[in-house]
Design an enzyme around this catalytic site. Structure first.
Site: not given
Ligand code: DQA
Length: 144
Positions: A10-11, A18, A23, A74, A77, A98, A100, A107, A111
């Site tokens: 998501p996002n 964003r 990011y 990735n 959240a 994985e 990120h 952070r 997280r």
């Molecule tokens: C994320 C880190 C997560 O905590 C966050 O919710 C994201 C992006 C990252 O790529 O740094 O949406 O996965």
């Protein structure tokens, strides 16, 4: 040729808009172009998938059985909340990495917990787009 499935949660589709201070200013389209270039250099085939829904991500992981040699994920959240995603990764038996963009260990407290990590052979965080190309390298070196 190895086939790698890249899943973004998501996002991640809102990259560039964003929280750019966290990011970066590059868009999701820029990320896709970066991943395609990295895959070409590594000599692997990639499929990229993004969803804002946990269930759609679980479906995509399940559908990877017999189709892909590796998964890069990735979960955004869902990293910190989902049990279904690591369960699905474990069910497939496909090696997963994985990724990120940000350094989740540096952070907010919430997280720092990743439920996804236990289903992955490596976690790469805090390296921006570069994390995806490192993940491709990790999976290229594993035989499956
Ligand atoms: C994320 C880190 C997560 O905590 C966050 O919710 C994201 C992006 C990252 O790529 O740094 O949406 O996965």
């Amino acid at each position: 040729m190895k086939r790698i499935l890249v899943i973004n949660g998501p996002n991640i589709n809102l990259l560039g808009i964003r929280e750019p201070e966290i990011y970066g200013k590059e868009s999701y389209a820029d990320l896709l172009a970066f991943i395609c270039n990295s895959a070409r250099s590594a000599g692997v085939e990639v499929r990229c998938f993004q969803s804002n829904s946990e269930g759609a991500i679980v479906d995509e992981i399940q559908n990877a059985i017999g189709q892909f040699n590796g998964i890069i994920i990735n979960p955004a959240a869902y990293t910190h909340t989902s049990i279904a995603i690591p369960d699905a990764l474990k069910a497939t038996g496909i090696p997963a990495v994985e990724v990120h963009l940000s350094d989740i260990s540096n952070r907010e407290e919430y997280r720092k917990i990743s439920y996804t990590a236990e289903a992955c052979c490596a976690t790469i965080a805090g390296k921006g787009f570069e994390g995806y190309s490192e993940a491709i390298e990790v999976l290229s070196s594993i035989s499956h």
